[in-house]
Design an enzyme around this catalytic site. Structure first.
Site, PDB file in Angstrom:
ATOM      1  N   GLU A  50      53.659  -5.384 -14.107  1.00  0.00           N
ATOM      2  CA  GLU A  50      53.713  -4.305 -15.084  1.00  0.00           C
ATOM      3  C   GLU A  50      52.519  -3.403 -14.824  1.00  0.00           C
ATOM      4  O   GLU A  50      51.381  -3.864 -14.867  1.00  0.00           O
ATOM      5  CB  GLU A  50      53.572  -4.948 -16.468  1.00  0.00           C
ATOM      6  CG  GLU A  50      54.476  -4.391 -17.529  1.00  0.00           C
ATOM      7  CD  GLU A  50      54.227  -5.084 -18.850  1.00  0.00           C
ATOM      8  OE1 GLU A  50      54.781  -6.179 -19.055  1.00  0.00           O
ATOM      9  OE2 GLU A  50      53.471  -4.540 -19.664  1.00  0.00           O
ATOM     10  N   ASP A  83      47.635  -1.097 -28.831  1.00  0.00           N
ATOM     11  CA  ASP A  83      46.743  -1.890 -27.991  1.00  0.00           C
ATOM     12  C   ASP A  83      45.402  -2.195 -28.630  1.00  0.00           C
ATOM     13  O   ASP A  83      44.849  -1.402 -29.377  1.00  0.00           O
ATOM     14  CB  ASP A  83      46.513  -1.156 -26.666  1.00  0.00           C
ATOM     15  CG  ASP A  83      47.712  -1.305 -25.744  1.00  0.00           C
ATOM     16  OD1 ASP A  83      48.016  -2.447 -25.371  1.00  0.00           O
ATOM     17  OD2 ASP A  83      48.345  -0.285 -25.434  1.00  0.00           O
TER      18      ASP A  83
END
Lengths: 261, 399
Positions: free
Chosen positions: A47, A58
């Protein structure tokens, strides 16, 4: 055939180990080295995160890596260049992950076209839920890109089925209500949640957010078809004495997870 | 003459193409629950009676519509009226929304409240209602804003709320909002997020608008009482745009009323240092909705700039984007310098110290007084008081 699809077909029993690597952190050259080292450490797919200025799903580590990558001039266009470079030597499935605005700004249609041409196989956009993704899914299908959507512990069964339908090849299960890389200790509820997912979902699913040790990876792989590891790798790179040391530490860690699952 | 105008949001939470729900999957369920609760409560007579009670006895509504006689004489043009939201409890329009949302939170059984704040007015209004209802309160505020809005920070703390300093990115409202959203994702089951403007994912732009629309409803009634007709022009400052939507809402269907939103032009529209989202931005996605936004060729958000912390935001509410496209509202801007001058002028002429945010609306009027006719009645939404801006003003006045 899409590399994700053919890989899953050919490796039905394999638990998927997927590292998350921020494009341009600590720099472009090291990003490429990291990806190659991850392939050599037995990862199944990679990824690659394209950075965004406001990564609201995040935690501190990905915020840090994104901020530094952007400061060094990383862009979505340049992320595709990294993909092209990897494609010269590897056929590993590559998934791009990042926020929606850079994709919108690029132009969804054009982006899908360029991404396929560069060698991208899948996309994860954490701030694009399925209900907003009809154009996105259509363009992705046209260019043979696998769409991967997130499910969370707060997703009910009806929604779970709907999201699964929108995932081309596998589902991404967020292990916690929270952001990436919290370093939180997982309780029994996480095991129960993942176990329950396995009973509802027909497609494969991987578990991500907060997976920071071979033990946790093994524990989650009892129920899931694999794990995604991101923040832990960023912290290994941040804390290493040099960039090459960081690549080695990350590779050693990924090998230990590989052995564990 | 009132005309029927199709008003959003539609079933998908859209105002035309703008709005929607661009959020992590974790909060999708919570947004659905919020919408269901809100749609039920807004038709519930006992909830509405409760809300009206707090608005009158706790907030101090209705706020007056005041004829600004000396300011009018100074402009020697149209008659200027101030809708005095600065006289509300906590000194701004923000509390109209927080009182509504805290009642909603209470009905939904939530115990923990979070909010973001720029100028500190929304933080203060949230901390105030949390104190009143005995709820845990956490306020996210950028380090830069904590410095330039110190008096509000002290008040927020006194009211028993915890202030969390946000050090990431620009250290202003944008980053405080991101951090509040991260908290919400993490504590989704226990926590109610009181968003302070008509921004964020659906249903927030709708419910914040509805709670603020009392400004316009009162204004309409007061105009009829004072001069027996509708105003000709309404002017309000626009950051996220909640005071503006609040005063515009009722008048959107009244085509004779000209609506003007004033954004922050910072150092100038072409300086690259501004927060004039509708004038200089393009549609994009940030903080949960599709709306005008200031970003670069790679889709990265450009740090905005405004002397006023409350306008220092790179986005704007999705309904404003739709109103801008349709031309129903005209969006203009005023610079830092113009706002500072208006801040001082109106203080001296009217004995009212306006917030620096509000000063942008006044500044536009001063700079464009020739565009208005003597017979016109102009209402300015005096969205907040300027006590909080004294240090900022003194510092900049020296330059």
């Amino acid at each position: 055939m899409n590399r994700i699809r053919s890989y899953i077909k050919q490796n039905k029993k394999q638990k998927l180990l997927i590292p998350f690597i921020t494009a341009g952190f600590p720099d472009t050259k090291t990003t490429v080295e990291l990806i190659i080292a991850a392939v050599d450490s037995g990862c199944d797919m990679i990824e690659i995160g394209f950075p965004f200025s406001d990564p609201l799903a995040d935690g501190a580590e990905v915020q840090f890596s994104s901020y530094h990558a952007l400061k060094k001039g990383m862009t979505l266009h340049k992320t595709l260049k990294i993909v092209e470079q990897i494609r010269k030597t590897s056929e590993i499935p590559l998934i791009l992950m990042g926020y929606y605005n850079p994709v919108l700004s690029y132009g969804e249609k054009q982006f899908m076209k360029d991404a396929t041409a560069a060698g991208v196989d899948g996309l994860i956009i954490p701030d694009l839920p399925v209900s907003e993704a009809s154009d996105f899914k259509r363009y992705a299908a046209k260019h043979n890109i696998s769409t991967i959507f997130l499910v969370a512990p707060t997703t009910d069964k009806a929604r779970l089925k709907k999201i699964e339908k929108s995932c081309s090849d596998f589902v991404y299960a967020v292990t916690v209500t929270g952001v990436t890389g919290t370093g939180k200790v997982f309780g029994r509820d996480t095991d129960n949640y993942l176990k329950g997912l396995g009973e509802v979902l027909k497609k494969k699913f991987v578990a991500g957010f907060g997976v920071s040790s071979p033990e946790t990876a093994r524990r989650f792989c009892k129920y899931s078809d694999g794990v995604v590891i991101g923040s832990k790798l960023i912290s290994l790179i941040r804390n290493a004495s040099s960039k090459s040391r960081g690549v080695k530490d990350a590779a050693r860690f990924l090998s230990s997870v590989r052995r564990a699952i | 003459m009132a005309q029927r105008v199709k008003r959003g949001p539609d079933r998908k939470g859209r105002f035309g193409p703008y709005g929607g729900q661009y959020v992590p999957e974790t909060v999708m369920q919570a947004l659905a629950e919020l919408e269901i609760s809100y749609r039920k409560l807004k038709k519930d007579e006992s909830f509405l009676t409760e809300l009206r009670g707090y608005l009158s006895d706790f907030v101090g509504r209705p706020s007056p519509l005041y004829f600004a006689e000396r300011f009018t004489a100074f402009l020697s043009g149209p008659k200027i009226y101030f809708k005095r939201e600065d006289l509300n409890h906590t000194g701004a329009h923000k509390i109209n929304n927080t009182i509504g949302q805290i009642l909603l939170a209470q009905h939904m059984g939530k115990k923990r409240i979070i909010a973001e704040t720029g100028a500190g007015q929304h933080g203060l209004a949230t901390a105030t209602v949390c104190a009143r209802f005995g709820m845990e309160c956490i306020i996210y505020m950028g380090a830069v804003d904590i410095k330039r809005q110190a008096p509000n920070v002290e008040k927020i703390k006194l009211l028993g709320a915890q202030v969390i300093t946000v050090e990431s990115g620009s250290k202003t409202l944008k980053d405080a909002t991101s951090q509040a959203m991260r908290d919400w994702v993490t504590n989704i089951r226990s926590t109610f997020y009181i968003i302070g403007s008509v921004v964020g994912p659906h249903p927030y732009p709708m419910l914040v608008r509805d709670f603020q629309s009392i400004i316009g409803k009162e204004t309409k009634r007061q105009c009829k009482e004072k001069f027996s007709r509708l105003p000709d022009v309404i002017i309000a400052c626009v950051g996220g745009g909640s005071n503006a939507i609040g005063i515009f809402d009722t008048f959107i269907s009244e085509k004779s009323v000209q609506l003007i939103g004033v954004e922050a032009a910072g150092h100038g529209l072409n300086s690259g240092r501004h927060a004039a989202t509708l004038s200089k931005g393009k549609p994009g996605v940030l903080h949960g909705s599709y709306s005008y936004l200031v970003y670069d060729d790679d889709g990265q958000i450009i740090l905005p700039h405004s002397i006023s912390a409350g306008l220092d935001y790179p986005g704007v509410g999705p309904e404003h984007s739709a109103l801008s496209d349709s031309g129903r509202v005209k969006y203009v801007s005023a610079t830092d310098k113009q706002a500072l001058a208006a801040f001082e002028l109106v203080s001296k002429l009217e004995g009212i110290i306006p917030a620096l945010e509000t000063a942008h609306a006044l500044a536009y009027l001063i700079a464009n007084k020739k565009k208005f006719k003597v017979r016109q009645k102009v209402v300015v939404c005096l969205s907040g008081r300027g006590d909080k801006d004294m240090a900022n003003f003194s510092e900049n006045d020296k330059d």
